[in-house]
Motif scaffolding. Structure first.
Motif: not given
Length: 228
Positions: A158-186
């Motif tokens: 779902l994060l991969e489909t997020m195309e919202q251009p607004q700063y805080y939407a994209q920052m939220g998505a980036a933060w979520a990707v980071c948390e996923c990487f920490v717990k599930f890097p593979a």
């Protein structure tokens, strides 16, 4: 606590210096008092121990950032069956107009495991919502409660489909990707290698991951090839 009592307590807790600090930290929010978050959480606890549903019904429209954040803490923490709580969440979402209230609201939820499927189903459409803080709400709820086996892969899709251009939407998505990487890097590495996220989201996610103490040096170096 009546709205008048809430405002009197907020006025008593007001800190002009902290108000100025919060206005810089949360630009555009109607900061009226400068009350620190722990004090607001303490107020919310008092309301939650009394009659939180009656308070939510009678509180009226929040007149300040602090009142909105207090409402978020009470609503997030109120003990209700999920099917009764979600309509209240839907009514509250239009009040999300800054990252601090959004993230404080998300952190106040304490979903039980049997509630996760229904809560997830509620969140899924919000990942595609064009409104900045609806999308951020989905991303932050995901990273707060759903970076788990069985949900992490679906959330990344779902994060991969997020195309919202607004700063805080994209920052939220980036933060979520980071948390996923920490717990599930593979699971997360393939998404970053595809470079399908918006450039800002992709690069911010990589920056956050590389700043984490929970990621190996080797992975941090490998991520440099994923920058856009």
């Amino acid at each position: 606590m009546t709205p008048q009592e809430v405002r009197r307590e907020l006025a008593a807790l007001a800190d002009p210096q902290y108000r100025a600090f919060t206005q810089k930290l949360v630009p555009g929010a109607p900061v009226a008092y400068g009350v620190r978050t722990p004090a607001l959480r303490a107020m919310a606890k008092k309301i939650l121990k009394a009659q939180p549903l009656l308070w939510l019904k009678e509180a009226g429209t929040p007149q300040s950032y602090e009142e909105t954040l207090l409402r978020a803490f009470v609503l997030g923490g109120v003990k209700l069956p999920l099917e009764e709580k979600l309509p209240l969440v839907t009514k509250f979402l239009p009040l999300l107009d800054n990252w601090a209230v959004c993230d404080g609201f998300c952190s106040s939820f304490r979903p039980k495991e049997p509630e996760l499927p229904a809560l997830w189903a509620y969140l899924v459409p919000l990942f595609a919502d064009p409104r900045e803080y609806y999308a951020r709400f989905a991303a932050v709820m995901f990273l707060s409660h759903f970076v788990l086996p069985g949900y992490a892969e679906r959330g990344l899709a779902l994060l991969e489909t997020m195309e919202q251009p607004q700063y805080y939407a994209q920052m939220g998505a980036a933060w979520a990707v980071c948390e996923c990487f920490v717990k599930f890097p593979a699971l997360t590495f393939p998404l970053l290698r595809r470079k399908t996220l918006p450039a800002f989201t992709q690069n911010k996610a990589i920056q956050k991951i590389r700043e984490s103490y929970r990621v190996s040096r080797e992975d941090k170096e490998a991520l440099l090839a994923c920058k856009k």
